[in-house]
Design an enzyme around this catalytic site. Sequence first.
Site, PDB file in Angstrom:
ATOM      1  N   HIS A  45     -11.527 -14.138   2.859  1.00  0.00           N
ATOM      2  CA  HIS A  45     -12.720 -13.309   2.655  1.00  0.00           C
ATOM      3  C   HIS A  45     -13.919 -14.138   2.185  1.00  0.00           C
ATOM      4  O   HIS A  45     -15.039 -13.938   2.665  1.00  0.00           O
ATOM      5  CB  HIS A  45     -12.437 -12.210   1.633  1.00  0.00           C
ATOM      6  CG  HIS A  45     -11.403 -11.223   2.082  1.00  0.00           C
ATOM      7  ND1 HIS A  45     -10.998 -10.172   1.300  1.00  0.00           N
ATOM      8  CD2 HIS A  45     -10.685 -11.127   3.237  1.00  0.00           C
ATOM      9  CE1 HIS A  45     -10.075  -9.463   1.953  1.00  0.00           C
ATOM     10  NE2 HIS A  45      -9.866 -10.026   3.124  1.00  0.00           N
ATOM     11  N   GLU A  76      -9.539 -13.279  -2.097  1.00  0.00           N
ATOM     12  CA  GLU A  76      -8.774 -13.739  -0.930  1.00  0.00           C
ATOM     13  C   GLU A  76      -9.472 -14.936  -0.290  1.00  0.00           C
ATOM     14  O   GLU A  76     -10.680 -14.896  -0.040  1.00  0.00           O
ATOM     15  CB  GLU A  76      -8.631 -12.608   0.088  1.00  0.00           C
ATOM     16  CG  GLU A  76      -7.988 -13.100   1.382  1.00  0.00           C
ATOM     17  CD  GLU A  76      -7.640 -11.997   2.372  1.00  0.00           C
ATOM     18  OE1 GLU A  76      -7.148 -10.937   1.937  1.00  0.00           O
ATOM     19  OE2 GLU A  76      -7.846 -12.212   3.579  1.00  0.00           O
ATOM     20  N   GLU A  95     -10.834  -6.491  -4.972  1.00  0.00           N
ATOM     21  CA  GLU A  95     -10.749  -7.507  -3.910  1.00  0.00           C
ATOM     22  C   GLU A  95     -11.995  -7.458  -3.029  1.00  0.00           C
ATOM     23  O   GLU A  95     -12.136  -6.567  -2.188  1.00  0.00           O
ATOM     24  CB  GLU A  95      -9.498  -7.277  -3.058  1.00  0.00           C
ATOM     25  CG  GLU A  95      -9.373  -8.309  -1.947  1.00  0.00           C
ATOM     26  CD  GLU A  95      -8.085  -8.170  -1.140  1.00  0.00           C
ATOM     27  OE1 GLU A  95      -7.113  -7.564  -1.625  1.00  0.00           O
ATOM     28  OE2 GLU A  95      -8.067  -8.684  -0.006  1.00  0.00           O
ATOM     29  N   MET A 145       2.606  -5.853  -7.765  1.00  0.00           N
ATOM     30  CA  MET A 145       1.293  -5.262  -7.450  1.00  0.00           C
ATOM     31  C   MET A 145       1.461  -4.123  -6.454  1.00  0.00           C
ATOM     32  O   MET A 145       2.359  -4.161  -5.613  1.00  0.00           O
ATOM     33  CB  MET A 145       0.393  -6.362  -6.866  1.00  0.00           C
ATOM     34  CG  MET A 145      -0.977  -5.939  -6.418  1.00  0.00           C
ATOM     35  SD  MET A 145      -1.074  -5.351  -4.713  1.00  0.00           S
ATOM     36  CE  MET A 145      -1.655  -6.820  -3.865  1.00  0.00           C
ATOM     37  N   HIS A 162       0.886  -1.163   0.000  1.00  0.00           N
ATOM     38  CA  HIS A 162       0.000   0.000   0.000  1.00  0.00           C
ATOM     39  C   HIS A 162       0.925   1.215   0.000  1.00  0.00           C
ATOM     40  O   HIS A 162       1.994   1.168   0.631  1.00  0.00           O
ATOM     41  CB  HIS A 162      -0.836   0.095   1.272  1.00  0.00           C
ATOM     42  CG  HIS A 162      -1.736  -1.080   1.527  1.00  0.00           C
ATOM     43  ND1 HIS A 162      -1.306  -2.217   2.147  1.00  0.00           N
ATOM     44  CD2 HIS A 162      -3.052  -1.259   1.262  1.00  0.00           C
ATOM     45  CE1 HIS A 162      -2.321  -3.064   2.260  1.00  0.00           C
ATOM     46  NE2 HIS A 162      -3.390  -2.518   1.718  1.00  0.00           N
ATOM     47  N   ASP A 216     -11.561 -11.734   9.824  1.00  0.00           N
ATOM     48  CA  ASP A 216     -10.536 -12.075   8.839  1.00  0.00           C
ATOM     49  C   ASP A 216      -9.245 -12.480   9.562  1.00  0.00           C
ATOM     50  O   ASP A 216      -8.587 -11.655  10.172  1.00  0.00           O
ATOM     51  CB  ASP A 216     -10.302 -10.825   7.979  1.00  0.00           C
ATOM     52  CG  ASP A 216      -9.380 -11.050   6.814  1.00  0.00           C
ATOM     53  OD1 ASP A 216      -8.983 -12.196   6.564  1.00  0.00           O
ATOM     54  OD2 ASP A 216      -9.068 -10.049   6.137  1.00  0.00           O
ATOM     55  N   ASP A 248      -5.064 -13.505  -3.303  1.00  0.00           N
ATOM     56  CA  ASP A 248      -4.580 -13.368  -1.923  1.00  0.00           C
ATOM     57  C   ASP A 248      -4.712 -14.723  -1.238  1.00  0.00           C
ATOM     58  O   ASP A 248      -5.801 -15.141  -0.830  1.00  0.00           O
ATOM     59  CB  ASP A 248      -5.400 -12.319  -1.148  1.00  0.00           C
ATOM     60  CG  ASP A 248      -4.878 -10.902  -1.364  1.00  0.00           C
ATOM     61  OD1 ASP A 248      -3.984 -10.718  -2.216  1.00  0.00           O
ATOM     62  OD2 ASP A 248      -5.372  -9.988  -0.680  1.00  0.00           O
ATOM     63  N   ASP A 266      -6.420 -14.236   8.305  1.00  0.00           N
ATOM     64  CA  ASP A 266      -5.149 -14.136   7.564  1.00  0.00           C
ATOM     65  C   ASP A 266      -4.096 -15.126   8.071  1.00  0.00           C
ATOM     66  O   ASP A 266      -2.938 -14.764   8.307  1.00  0.00           O
ATOM     67  CB  ASP A 266      -4.581 -12.706   7.638  1.00  0.00           C
ATOM     68  CG  ASP A 266      -5.477 -11.700   6.929  1.00  0.00           C
ATOM     69  OD1 ASP A 266      -6.201 -12.087   5.999  1.00  0.00           O
ATOM     70  OD2 ASP A 266      -5.436 -10.509   7.303  1.00  0.00           O
ATOM     71  N   LYS A 316     -14.719  -8.422  -0.061  1.00  0.00           N
ATOM     72  CA  LYS A 316     -14.702  -8.881   1.340  1.00  0.00           C
ATOM     73  C   LYS A 316     -16.085  -8.577   1.914  1.00  0.00           C
ATOM     74  O   LYS A 316     -16.609  -7.494   1.682  1.00  0.00           O
ATOM     75  CB  LYS A 316     -13.613  -8.138   2.117  1.00  0.00           C
ATOM     76  CG  LYS A 316     -13.463  -8.592   3.571  1.00  0.00           C
ATOM     77  CD  LYS A 316     -12.271  -7.898   4.246  1.00  0.00           C
ATOM     78  CE  LYS A 316     -12.108  -8.397   5.677  1.00  0.00           C
ATOM     79  NZ  LYS A 316     -10.961  -7.778   6.372  1.00  0.00           N
ATOM     80  N   ASP A 326      -1.443 -12.914   1.502  1.00  0.00           N
ATOM     81  CA  ASP A 326      -1.955 -11.817   2.324  1.00  0.00           C
ATOM     82  C   ASP A 326      -2.301 -12.428   3.675  1.00  0.00           C
ATOM     83  O   ASP A 326      -3.446 -12.785   3.942  1.00  0.00           O
ATOM     84  CB  ASP A 326      -3.188 -11.178   1.677  1.00  0.00           C
ATOM     85  CG  ASP A 326      -3.676  -9.985   2.487  1.00  0.00           C
ATOM     86  OD1 ASP A 326      -2.947  -9.561   3.398  1.00  0.00           O
ATOM     87  OD2 ASP A 326      -4.777  -9.484   2.220  1.00  0.00           O
TER      88      ASP A 326
END
Length: 390
Positions: free
Chosen positions: A219, A216, A180, A87, A53, A254, A244, A256, A182, A286
Amino acid sequence: QYAPKKEDRFTFGLWTVANQGRDPFGDVVRPPLNPVRSVQKLSELGAWGVNFHDNDLVPFGSSPAEKDRIVRDFKQALNDYGMVVPMATTNLFFHPIFKDGAFTAVDPSVRAYALQKTMRAIDLGVELGAKTYVFWGGREGVDSEASKNPMEAVKRMRDAINFLSEYVLDNGYDLRFALEPKPNEPRSDTYFPTIGHALAFIYTLDHPEMVGLNPEVAHEHMAGLNFVHGIGQALEAGKLFHIDLNDQKGPRYDQDLRFGSENIKSMFFLVRLLENAGYTGPLHFDAHAYRTEDEQGVWDFALGCMRTYNILKAKAQRFDADPEVQALLHTINTGDSAHQSLVDQVRQGYSKDLARQLSETNFDVETLGKRGYQYEKLDQLAVEHILGTR
Ligand code: 3MF
Ligand code: MG
Ligand code: MG
Ligand code: MG
């Protein structure tokens, strides 16, 4: 044999390995991790690249001079350690200005600022080599349904994506967008909650060819959905631009988790699908290390994600090459050859003659209804491959 290599195309977000373990009930447990150190360590472990990001790299509010220094050092690290940036994305969720969303916020100043921030972040991503630009609408949603018209939210999101597509074209950038989805978190409901919602939205855009998906694992599992099927539909539509990878224990917040640490069977079928379908995009993780870990635990986590992918890939190849599996799949998929030819013609398209043939065909529905499909045997073979007894 399973050690990750550059050719495997594994990538991590700078935010993943640098995750400090803060959660809604507890503070950070690990010190900040410098992006240069992340690039070095990930490269040593066998990763191909890193994604970020805007504010993972350049902290919010940095001066132009600070930004130049950070970007220069980061480019040097990419160069020194042979890493790429496939990305990039925008942080449109952390600063309080985004508490009601970004592109779909009710305040027009916030919507305009979100566009400005994204244009700058696109410039930065492209400068560092990004070919895919991800849009996760972190706070694009509601807590109170009274606050927004959901139809207007769709229009606002479309305005933003259309505008930014033109920005990319106008600047001659070689960049595609990946949405993406979610279902919730941090908002109690997020717009475009699943692969299916996002996919349908793409075809309403001015440049649908530029826009695909970044689904993802966690998600879709939060929404109780089958991720493998979502990926199948995205692949079939030519819209799997990025992915992801992580893991998740059912429909909760979430999590991860390390790739393949929970839903090992569906991750086996996911890897098999990606590999057999010839997906050539980045294999991005991710995810982050458990909150119990120190920095060494972060590298154990990162290596684990990549090794598990490679192990599942090898197991999927062995499963597909197993003569017993092949024979069973052949039997399962074979039926009356006259009917095979009918459905082959259906694939070719409608004709009056084919409609007549179909309406005149006699089917032995009793016998067909009694058929056993041998899926118990087939599934057990898959389980035995996963467990390593074959
Ligand atoms: C949140 C996410 C995001 C996105 C990222 C874009 C912080 O649940 O999954 O990670 O993946 O913003 O890649
Ligand atoms: Mg996520
Ligand atoms: Mg997640
Ligand atoms: Mg994600």
